[in-house]
Design a protein around this motif. Sequence first.
Motif, short mmCIF file in Angstrom:
data_model
loop_
_atom_site.label_atom_id
_atom_site.label_comp_id
_atom_site.label_asym_id
_atom_site.label_seq_id
_atom_site.Cartn_x
_atom_site.Cartn_y
_atom_site.Cartn_z
N ASN A 245 -10.00 43.29 48.27
CA ASN A 245 -9.72 42.21 47.42
C ASN A 245 -10.39 40.98 47.79
O ASN A 245 -10.81 40.37 46.53
CB ASN A 245 -7.91 41.80 47.58
CG ASN A 245 -7.02 42.95 47.28
OD1 ASN A 245 -7.67 44.04 46.25
ND2 ASN A 245 -5.93 42.75 47.36
N GLN A 246 -10.94 40.80 48.69
CA GLN A 246 -11.50 39.46 49.08
C GLN A 246 -13.01 39.60 48.52
O GLN A 246 -13.49 38.91 47.94
CB GLN A 246 -11.79 39.36 50.60
CG GLN A 246 -11.86 38.01 51.34
CD GLN A 246 -11.75 38.04 52.78
OE1 GLN A 246 -11.79 39.06 53.42
NE2 GLN A 246 -12.14 36.97 53.16
N LYS B 198 -0.22 49.56 57.64
CA LYS B 198 -1.18 48.47 58.38
C LYS B 198 -2.55 48.56 58.01
O LYS B 198 -3.11 47.62 57.30
CB LYS B 198 -0.86 48.32 60.07
CG LYS B 198 0.29 47.48 60.19
CD LYS B 198 0.42 47.27 61.71
CE LYS B 198 1.88 46.45 61.88
NZ LYS B 198 1.98 46.83 63.50
N GLN C 236 -3.18 48.19 54.41
CA GLN C 236 -3.16 46.81 54.09
C GLN C 236 -4.45 46.01 54.30
O GLN C 236 -4.90 45.05 53.44
CB GLN C 236 -1.93 46.29 54.73
CG GLN C 236 -1.41 44.98 54.17
CD GLN C 236 -0.24 44.25 55.10
OE1 GLN C 236 -0.09 44.65 56.17
NE2 GLN C 236 0.56 43.52 54.24
N HIS C 237 -4.95 46.25 55.62
CA HIS C 237 -6.00 45.80 56.12
C HIS C 237 -7.26 45.90 55.22
O HIS C 237 -7.78 45.06 54.69
CB HIS C 237 -6.20 46.19 57.78
CG HIS C 237 -7.52 45.33 57.91
ND1 HIS C 237 -8.04 44.31 58.46
CD2 HIS C 237 -8.70 46.03 58.34
CE1 HIS C 237 -9.04 44.14 58.94
NE2 HIS C 237 -9.61 45.24 58.92
N TYR C 238 -7.31 46.98 54.86
CA TYR C 238 -8.39 47.49 53.96
C TYR C 238 -8.19 46.86 52.63
O TYR C 238 -9.17 46.44 52.02
CB TYR C 238 -8.58 49.17 53.59
CG TYR C 238 -9.54 50.03 54.55
CD1 TYR C 238 -8.87 50.83 55.52
CD2 TYR C 238 -10.54 49.66 54.79
CE1 TYR C 238 -9.61 51.75 56.39
CE2 TYR C 238 -11.41 50.23 56.00
CZ TYR C 238 -10.74 51.21 56.51
OH TYR C 238 -11.56 51.95 57.63
N GLN C 239 -7.03 47.01 52.09
CA GLN C 239 -6.96 46.43 50.80
C GLN C 239 -7.22 44.99 50.56
O GLN C 239 -7.62 44.39 49.68
CB GLN C 239 -5.18 46.64 50.35
CG GLN C 239 -4.84 46.58 48.93
CD GLN C 239 -5.88 47.44 48.04
OE1 GLN C 239 -6.14 48.75 48.24
NE2 GLN C 239 -6.60 46.98 46.97
N GLN C 240 -6.81 44.02 51.69
CA GLN C 240 -7.05 42.79 51.77
C GLN C 240 -8.74 42.58 51.77
O GLN C 240 -9.03 41.54 50.97
CB GLN C 240 -6.54 42.21 53.11
CG GLN C 240 -5.12 41.90 52.97
CD GLN C 240 -4.61 41.30 54.36
OE1 GLN C 240 -5.22 41.59 55.59
NE2 GLN C 240 -3.26 40.77 54.35
N GLN C 241 -9.35 43.30 52.58
CA GLN C 241 -10.83 43.19 52.55
C GLN C 241 -11.24 43.65 51.16
O GLN C 241 -12.25 42.82 50.81
CB GLN C 241 -11.48 44.19 53.62
CG GLN C 241 -11.35 43.64 55.01
CD GLN C 241 -12.06 44.56 56.17
OE1 GLN C 241 -11.64 45.77 56.03
NE2 GLN C 241 -13.06 44.24 56.53
N TYR D 204 -11.75 53.85 51.22
CA TYR D 204 -11.56 52.53 51.42
C TYR D 204 -12.99 52.14 52.08
O TYR D 204 -13.48 50.91 51.85
CB TYR D 204 -10.38 52.21 52.52
CG TYR D 204 -9.05 52.09 51.63
CD1 TYR D 204 -8.74 51.04 50.88
CD2 TYR D 204 -8.14 52.94 51.98
CE1 TYR D 204 -7.45 51.02 50.29
CE2 TYR D 204 -6.92 53.08 51.51
CZ TYR D 204 -6.56 51.96 50.40
OH TYR D 204 -5.09 52.11 49.98
#
Lengths: 182, 176
Positions: B92-93, B82, B85-90, B147
């Motif tokens: 990517n954004q 989780k 995933q949270h880091y990856q989303q940030q 990250y």
Amino acid sequence: MEQKLTSEQLIKQCRKGNALAQYQLYEQYADAMYNIAFRITGNQPDAEDALQEAFVKAFRKIGSFKGEATPGAWLKRIVVNQCLGDLRKKKVVFEPINDERINEQKEENEPAIDEKVPMQKVMDAIEELPDGARVVFTLKAIEEYKFKEIATMLNQTETNCKVQYHRSKKILSKKLEGILQT
Amino acid sequence: MNIEEYINKNRGQLDNKAADKARIWAGIADIQARKKTRRIKITQWVAASVVILLVTGMLLRHEMVMQQHVDNLSQINTKLAKKEQHYQQQINQKWNQFQQIPAHSSPMESMLIGELKELDTLYKQGLKDLEKNPDNDRAVMILLETYEKRLRILEKLIYERHKQIRYEKRNENIEL
């Protein structure tokens, strides 16, 4: 956020940590604040360091700025305090004075400058003043603080500050007399 | 005239010094970024300690899983999944945001992109370390830190591009 914001809007955005707003605020005031820092510290490297630290402090403390003064006046106070703190670390001395010298100076005429003397020469002469004299002169004549405020800032008596100020004016007057003949 | 009168008459000429404003601003931004990173690191230390305790427990139970090839932290446990995933989303954004700004190459930008690549290498090395030694809590922390560092660098990249655009616009106005 490319449009120009009012000072109030800028401060609001800076409080939110908006980097662009912080940059805009810096851009708006950096020149004026740098010149204040230069006049107090007397040299470029110290002035730049003081300016940098002052703005870092300002952004950190911006939440406490309630609009009781203009942003410029608020920033100026932070810059001045930073410069004076740096000078204290360098052990700049504001020497005390005895009563005889105070009386002696009261009898003399008010130091004067020929109005035709170029401003650049006057600024150069101010820069060359001894540290203590330069700081007091700058705070009083240029930044227009009262002697009581200056005494508090420098942890000196008002009398010491007044004497330092008078002495600095004498030095300046002497340096600048005859400059139009050279 | 006396000195005060002279100063007041010529007050407009007092500010005759010019600072290297760009360099000073770079220093300000750097100090702020470091302070922010330090605050985040303290929070991360606390969070990472909790994660490590969980991971250690899970690793003992799932030893067979850790002997397989590890591609990312999500294979270690769901809590790390989780987080990652949270880091990856940030990331990517922020990366998308950066790419949408018109490109302005600069030495600073090249340097920051170089740092991103180094972090990728560090991440991959960290994963290899975990494969060899599943109990390596330090490797987990380092992976999480990469990250965080990537996010900071992306923010700096975005800021640098905006700054460059503003600088060029100002110069255009001056030339006009």
